[in-house]
Design an enzyme around this catalytic site. Structure first.
Site, short mmCIF file in Angstrom:
data_model
loop_
_atom_site.label_atom_id
_atom_site.label_comp_id
_atom_site.label_asym_id
_atom_site.label_seq_id
_atom_site.Cartn_x
_atom_site.Cartn_y
_atom_site.Cartn_z
N ILE A 1 0.87 -1.18 0.00
CA ILE A 1 0.00 0.00 0.00
C ILE A 1 0.90 1.23 0.00
O ILE A 1 1.56 1.52 1.01
CB ILE A 1 -0.93 0.00 1.24
CG1 ILE A 1 -1.74 -1.30 1.31
CG2 ILE A 1 -1.86 1.21 1.21
CD1 ILE A 1 -2.46 -1.53 2.63
N GLU A 2 0.97 1.89 -1.14
CA GLU A 2 1.89 3.03 -1.28
C GLU A 2 1.21 4.33 -0.84
O GLU A 2 0.01 4.37 -0.56
CB GLU A 2 2.39 3.11 -2.72
CG GLU A 2 3.19 1.87 -3.09
CD GLU A 2 3.87 1.95 -4.45
OE1 GLU A 2 3.52 2.83 -5.26
OE2 GLU A 2 4.75 1.11 -4.70
N CYS B 1 4.82 -2.66 2.92
CA CYS B 1 5.00 -3.81 2.04
C CYS B 1 3.88 -4.85 2.26
O CYS B 1 3.25 -4.89 3.32
CB CYS B 1 6.33 -4.50 2.32
SG CYS B 1 7.77 -3.52 1.89
N GLU C 1 4.15 -8.03 2.78
CA GLU C 1 4.44 -8.98 3.86
C GLU C 1 4.03 -8.40 5.21
O GLU C 1 3.43 -9.07 6.06
CB GLU C 1 5.93 -9.33 3.91
CG GLU C 1 6.47 -9.96 2.64
CD GLU C 1 7.03 -8.93 1.66
OE1 GLU C 1 6.41 -7.88 1.46
OE2 GLU C 1 8.10 -9.20 1.09
N CYS D 1 11.96 -7.36 1.63
CA CYS D 1 12.94 -6.32 2.00
C CYS D 1 13.44 -6.56 3.42
O CYS D 1 12.90 -7.37 4.18
CB CYS D 1 12.32 -4.94 1.86
SG CYS D 1 11.25 -4.48 3.24
#
Ligand code: THU
Length: 136
Positions: free
Chosen positions: A43-44, A53, A55, A90
């Site tokens: 979700i940016e 992210c 995850e 990441c």
């Protein structure tokens, strides 16, 4: 739930990704030891740094619902949702996994339900900082 089903759940979650800035859509499906599955997408945000992210979305959904024991996670991602290669978690997500998971927690990174690699958390974040260092 088997690996193929978990990867399919990650692909379905990827469809929900909100990624208008990078265009990279990511999906994750987290299997709890009790058999429950929590999915997540990235979700940016226009301010960039609040971006979360896939995850971590899955982990935070699960933890906020009371889950604490996790077996494995499947992760898929790619530009515009086109998965051409494996998408590695990441460092921040690896750290969040380390908070809640054992070193043998399995991370499946998939190109498809047939083509995927499995890493342990220990392989992805060796010698990570964990709550064991927070005890006197
Ligand atoms: N992203 C994830 O969802 N998971 C990762 O482990 C790496 C990166 C997302 C964040 C951002 O929306 C996009 O992928 C490009 O970095």
């Amino acid at each position: 739930m088997n690996d193929k089903e978990l990867i399919t759940a990650a692909f379905n979650a990827m469809e929900k990704a909100y990624a208008p800035y990078s265009g990279y859509k990511v999906g994750a499906a987290l299997l709890c030891k009790n058999g429950k599955v929590f999915t997540g997408c990235n979700i940016e945000n226009a301010s960039y740094t609040p971006t979360v992210c896939a995850e971590r979305t899955a982990f935070f959904k699960a933890v906020s619902e009371g889950e604490r024991e996790f077996e494995k996670i499947a992760v898929v991602g790619g530009k515009d949702g086109c998965v051409t290669d494996t998408f590695m978690p990441c460092g921040v997500c690896r750290q969040v996994m380390t908070e809640f998971c054992e070193t043998d927690f399995a991370v499946l990174v998939a190109k498809s339900t047939d083509e995927y690699r499995c890493f342990t958390l220990e392989q992805l974040l060796p010698h990570g900082f964990s709550n064991k260092y927070m005890k006197d």
